[in-house]
Each structure stands twice: as C-alpha cells, then as structure tokens.
Design a protein around this motif. Sequence first.
Motif, mmCIF file in Angstrom:
data_model
loop_
_atom_site.group_PDB
_atom_site.id
_atom_site.type_symbol
_atom_site.label_atom_id
_atom_site.label_comp_id
_atom_site.label_asym_id
_atom_site.label_seq_id
_atom_site.Cartn_x
_atom_site.Cartn_y
_atom_site.Cartn_z
ATOM 1 N N VAL A 202 -24.303 85.501 39.689
ATOM 2 C CA VAL A 202 -24.851 83.974 39.893
ATOM 3 C C VAL A 202 -25.526 83.647 41.080
ATOM 4 O O VAL A 202 -26.672 83.139 41.101
ATOM 5 N N LEU A 203 -25.237 84.306 42.254
ATOM 6 C CA LEU A 203 -25.759 84.250 43.354
ATOM 7 C C LEU A 203 -26.987 85.058 43.501
ATOM 8 O O LEU A 203 -28.269 84.249 44.255
ATOM 9 N N LEU A 204 -27.272 86.048 42.881
ATOM 10 C CA LEU A 204 -28.696 86.671 42.846
ATOM 11 C C LEU A 204 -29.459 85.864 41.990
ATOM 12 O O LEU A 204 -30.636 85.655 42.425
ATOM 13 N N LEU A 205 -29.114 85.427 41.104
ATOM 14 C CA LEU A 205 -30.027 84.673 40.333
ATOM 15 C C LEU A 205 -30.618 83.408 40.810
ATOM 16 O O LEU A 205 -31.526 82.960 40.703
ATOM 17 N N ALA A 206 -29.533 82.758 41.758
ATOM 18 C CA ALA A 206 -29.680 81.414 42.384
ATOM 19 C C ALA A 206 -30.608 81.838 43.792
ATOM 20 O O ALA A 206 -31.345 80.725 43.929
ATOM 21 N N SER A 207 -30.814 82.945 44.057
ATOM 22 C CA SER A 207 -31.568 83.209 45.231
ATOM 23 C C SER A 207 -32.999 83.495 45.098
ATOM 24 O O SER A 207 -33.835 83.677 45.786
ATOM 25 N N LEU A 208 -33.414 83.553 43.569
ATOM 26 C CA LEU A 208 -34.629 83.421 42.928
ATOM 27 C C LEU A 208 -35.478 82.157 43.093
ATOM 28 O O LEU A 208 -34.765 81.292 42.902
#
Length: 395
Positions: A202-208
């Motif tokens: 979730v956080l890796l996707l949100a960091s994009l």
Amino acid sequence: MHALSSRALACTAALALFGFIAAMPLSANSRVGLILLVCIALGLCLAQPRCMLGLLDPLDHAPMLAAGALAGWYMVLAVNWHASAPAMDALRLLLSCALLLLVRRLRISSDTLWLACCVAAIILGAQSAWQSLVQGLPRAQGVYFHNLVGALGAIFGLLPWLARPPHWQRGWRRALLWLGLVGGIVAALFSSSRMAWITIVVLLLASLRREQRVRGIVLGGLSLALVTAFSPLVQDRWQSLLNDLARYHNGDVVTSMGMRFEMWRASAESIFAHPWLGVGPDGFVVLMRTGVELGRWPAAMAQHTHAHNEFLHALVTGGLPGMLGLMALLYYAWRASRRLEAANPAQAAAARGARAIILLLVLLGLSETTLIYGGIFNLYLVCLFLCLGWAGRDC
C-alpha cells in the motif's frame, strides 16, 4: 572551545542514535544508545533551558501538548491500576519530546536516521533469510516475535524510502536506499506477516506520483502474482487466510484469523462495558481467561495478551481518553509536519518521514499491536519527534 564541545556532543548524539536503530535487529541492548541520546538531550535542557525552549516553533506546540496530555492520562492509569507499564509509556513520551529540541540545538543531520534505518533493514533482511533458508525456521523471528520482524522490516525499509531525501537520489546513497528497501521486504516476507506485506504494498503504491500509479498498480499486481506463483511460503499464507475464514464461518475459532475476530468482538464488548478507564494494562489477559473459564472460547484464546489491533487495544486497556489521546498525537503531529514542510521546504524529507512513521503505525496497527513492546514504542516515538525536529529547523 564552545564550538568544539558542541561538535563533540553532536557526534556522540549522532553515534548514539545510529547505534540505537542500526543495532535493534541484533539485540534489545541497543537501547543503551537511546539512553545516551536522551541523557544528552536532558543535560542540554537543564544546562540551557532558555536556549533550548527558544528552539521551539509555534507549530510544535500542538503535537507536544498532545504528547503531554497522553502522558498525563497514562499516569492516571498507572495510579488507578497500580501498574508500572503506563508510567513507563508516559516517561517515554516526555523524554522523546526532548529529542525534537536536541537535533535543532546540535544540528545533527537527518542522514543519521536514514542511514541507520537502511543498515538495520539490511541486517534484518539478511538475518531473516538466514533463519528461513539455512536454519529452516518456518517463520523468521530474529530476537523478536515473527510479526514484529515483519513490522520492523516495513519500518526500517520504508521510512527512508518514503522520506525521499533529495541528496539520496544518486550514487551510493541511492544504492543504500534500494538495499534497505529490499532488506525490509525480505524480512517482512520471511516473517510471514500478512499485515506487513499489505502495508509495504500500500505505501509503495501511495509513494508513486499520480501519473505513475496506474503503471505501478499493474506492475505491482504482476509482481505479486509472480511471487505468489513461485513462492510456496506466500501461497501457504494466503491459502491459510482463506482456510481460516472458511473454518470461522463453520464455527471454528482456533485459527489465526478466527481468534483475531473473537478478540475484536470481545474488545468491542469490553469497551462498551468500561469506556472511561478501560480494564487496565493487564486487563486484556484477564478478559481472555475469563471468557475461557466461562466456556465462551477454547483454551487457546487464553494465551493472547493483546487485541491484535492497536486502537482497539488502546481503548480496551486505557479507555476512551487513552485512545483519543493517541489519535490526537498522531493527528497533530501529521498536521504539524505538513505546515512545517510548507514553512521549511529544504527540510521536506524530514516532514515526509514524520508522516511515514505515522502511516506505518496506523496500517500495521490494523492487525497488530506493537506499542505494547517498549522497544518498538521507543522506535516510533524517536522517529516521530526527531523528524518533527528536523522539519522545523532552519537551514
């Protein structure tokens, strides 16, 4: 002479901070570094009270007041329940606030935190891979419980990555960021903590960036499919989740998810029965054992000491004021980081770091309870208040 002593203190504090975080995967004794860090902060506050208080930004007031109010409530609980754990949590909160002033007074670089997290993630990943692939342990656990290894992998691997310090985007620092991220993912993978997996994704996707998210979701979905297809460990964990749900539907609660559901249900009932003071720091254990004695649950439920949800556990054991106090600390710290970032764009990475540690706590807390472990509580608080301190520091 004064400049020399300040430089020596700054170097000592930076080494203490690095030692505390980088050595966490190896030993609980890494808290020696934290004790030294706090002693330096308190020494400066006592020796130079006006100078230290003058370093406060008006935007610091709300999160520090929230921390103070929560510490005060913990002291009420400690007195009411004759328990030492809430008193220790109150002390941790108050001492962590002093670290905000420390990094402004001594001009310690935020690079110390990013470097320490990357090193810790690499150590934790190597340790977890060794335990799983060489020693044959079903779930990597290091010097902690396996779910905590997953949580620490997410924290150490993602915190510097999500902060995105600008001068870490090239050269050896960029490589270290990637190694830290991979180390954290490996630790979470071999810990078999599904909540850590979900948090990382979730956080890796949100960091994009927005324009990258569609491509990131597609590539992320394909990567997850490939990992699941070729990893028996991942397949087993997702299959066990489906089996747990099916068994719970048929009345069998003695599964990982089944017991969680029952703990959440028992927590909700306890909250309505004891909304203000809760059942106390040790009351959850009594709650579970009482249910077993009454024949409500099988004996396996009596082994659990926490609600497997950060906010439900705070409500059950500390009452409504305890949970609201925790939420206030997170909310006001988040708001302060946004405003400090706008006021000090050069310190934007530290502000992002403060928000990252809050997001990590919240997401991991949906299915885990990490704040009851003193070392992990220390880690959250240290990272939060140091990042706020850096975010409010002039260049």
